[in-house]
Write a protein that holds these residues in place. Structure first.
Motif, PDB file in Angstrom:
ATOM      1  N   VAL A  28       0.846  -1.200   0.000  1.00  0.00           N
ATOM      2  CA  VAL A  28       0.000   0.000   0.000  1.00  0.00           C
ATOM      3  C   VAL A  28       0.880   1.248   0.000  1.00  0.00           C
ATOM      4  O   VAL A  28       0.627   2.201  -0.752  1.00  0.00           O
ATOM      5  CB  VAL A  28      -0.965   0.007   1.207  1.00  0.00           C
ATOM      6  N   ASP A  29       1.917   1.236   0.810  1.00  0.00           N
ATOM      7  CA  ASP A  29       2.815   2.384   0.897  1.00  0.00           C
ATOM      8  C   ASP A  29       3.443   2.682  -0.467  1.00  0.00           C
ATOM      9  O   ASP A  29       3.472   3.832  -0.915  1.00  0.00           O
ATOM     10  CB  ASP A  29       3.892   2.115   1.949  1.00  0.00           C
ATOM     11  N   GLY A  30       3.937   1.654  -1.143  1.00  0.00           N
ATOM     12  CA  GLY A  30       4.541   1.837  -2.465  1.00  0.00           C
ATOM     13  C   GLY A  30       3.542   2.350  -3.487  1.00  0.00           C
ATOM     14  O   GLY A  30       3.854   3.243  -4.288  1.00  0.00           O
ATOM     15  N   LYS A  31       2.338   1.791  -3.467  1.00  0.00           N
ATOM     16  CA  LYS A  31       1.307   2.229  -4.425  1.00  0.00           C
ATOM     17  C   LYS A  31       0.863   3.667  -4.136  1.00  0.00           C
ATOM     18  O   LYS A  31       0.576   4.432  -5.058  1.00  0.00           O
ATOM     19  CB  LYS A  31       0.086   1.304  -4.376  1.00  0.00           C
ATOM     20  N   LEU A  32       0.790   4.033  -2.853  1.00  0.00           N
ATOM     21  CA  LEU A  32       0.408   5.407  -2.511  1.00  0.00           C
ATOM     22  C   LEU A  32       1.455   6.408  -3.009  1.00  0.00           C
ATOM     23  O   LEU A  32       1.106   7.489  -3.487  1.00  0.00           O
ATOM     24  CB  LEU A  32       0.223   5.563  -0.996  1.00  0.00           C
ATOM     25  N   ILE A  33       2.724   6.022  -2.923  1.00  0.00           N
ATOM     26  CA  ILE A  33       3.780   6.910  -3.420  1.00  0.00           C
ATOM     27  C   ILE A  33       3.623   7.095  -4.930  1.00  0.00           C
ATOM     28  O   ILE A  33       3.690   8.209  -5.446  1.00  0.00           O
ATOM     29  CB  ILE A  33       5.172   6.344  -3.051  1.00  0.00           C
ATOM     30  N   ALA A  34       3.387   6.005  -5.654  1.00  0.00           N
ATOM     31  CA  ALA A  34       3.195   6.084  -7.109  1.00  0.00           C
ATOM     32  C   ALA A  34       1.945   6.901  -7.446  1.00  0.00           C
ATOM     33  O   ALA A  34       1.955   7.712  -8.379  1.00  0.00           O
ATOM     34  CB  ALA A  34       3.090   4.681  -7.707  1.00  0.00           C
ATOM     35  N   TYR A  35       0.887   6.693  -6.694  1.00  0.00           N
ATOM     36  CA  TYR A  35      -0.374   7.408  -6.928  1.00  0.00           C
ATOM     37  C   TYR A  35      -0.188   8.906  -6.672  1.00  0.00           C
ATOM     38  O   TYR A  35      -0.686   9.741  -7.424  1.00  0.00           O
ATOM     39  CB  TYR A  35      -1.443   6.820  -6.015  1.00  0.00           C
TER      40      TYR A  35
END
Length: 198
Positions: free
Chosen positions: A26-33
């Motif tokens: 989730v943390d990685g996807k939030l950064i990309a988002y």
């Protein structure tokens, strides 16, 4: 009883491991988002031609929607994992219950922060898209207004030139009126015969 506690602790550790993995995802996807929300506000998108702009925005929208769907799925899985951990804490028969409860509370706080951040980024992307659409519409309206103004100026120049010709050459005016009268007469005759005007 010892084997029951062992199985219970093993289940707890598996859920906790799963929660940590989901939190990292989730943390990685939030950064990309979040990067996507920043890049959508770039001057390149604003300066692009209409066809390029539409292609960029459509591609950005599909990537954004895909990332949003992945994040929603991950957040749901994390919530379900936290619920499983909560059942373990409520079923706990050992002295580990207080420690496990504190760990679970931290995982729930992280989930809450992730959900809050996701909603904020999603709202920012939506707001930026609406602002971009509005600015594009205004630019188009301004361009359409300039084009209409050019046509109006061209028509005014044409009328002014015709008016100048009429004033300078009365013979020209008489010829134009005679030509118009003849055209009108031909149209009336064709109309009386039921023939469509040419």
């Amino acid at each position: 009883m010892a084997s029951g506690n062992s199985a219970f602790l093993q289940q707890w550790e598996e859920l906790r491991k799963r929660a940590r993995q989901l939190e990292a995802d989730v943390d990685g996807k939030l950064i990309a988002y979040n990067r996507m929300s920043i890049s959508q506000d770039s001057p390149l998108a604003a300066a692009a031609a209409d066809t390029e702009r539409d292609a960029l925005l459509q591609n950005g929208d599909s990537v954004s929607a895909s990332l949003a769907a992945e994040l929603e799925s991950l957040l749901l899985q994390l919530s379900e994992t936290n619920d499983g951990m909560g059942r373990c804490v409520s079923d706990c028969q050992t002295g580990e219950g207080a420690r496990m409860s504190n760990v679970l509370q931290r995982h729930r706080e992280l989930l809450h922060e992730y959900e809050k951040e996701f909603r904020k980024i999603k709202a920012n992307i939506k707001e930026q898209r609406e602002r971009d659409d509005l600015l594009h519409s205004v630019r188009q309206d301004i361009g359409d207004g300039e084009l209409a103004n050019r046509f109006a100026c061209a028509r005014a120049r044409s009328y002014t030139a015709q008016l100048a010709n009429c004033g300078q050459n009365p013979q020209w005016s008489c010829n134009n009126l005679r030509c118009a009268s003849q055209s009108e007469a031909v149209l009336q005759v064709k109309d009386l015969r039921g023939m469509p005007p040419a």
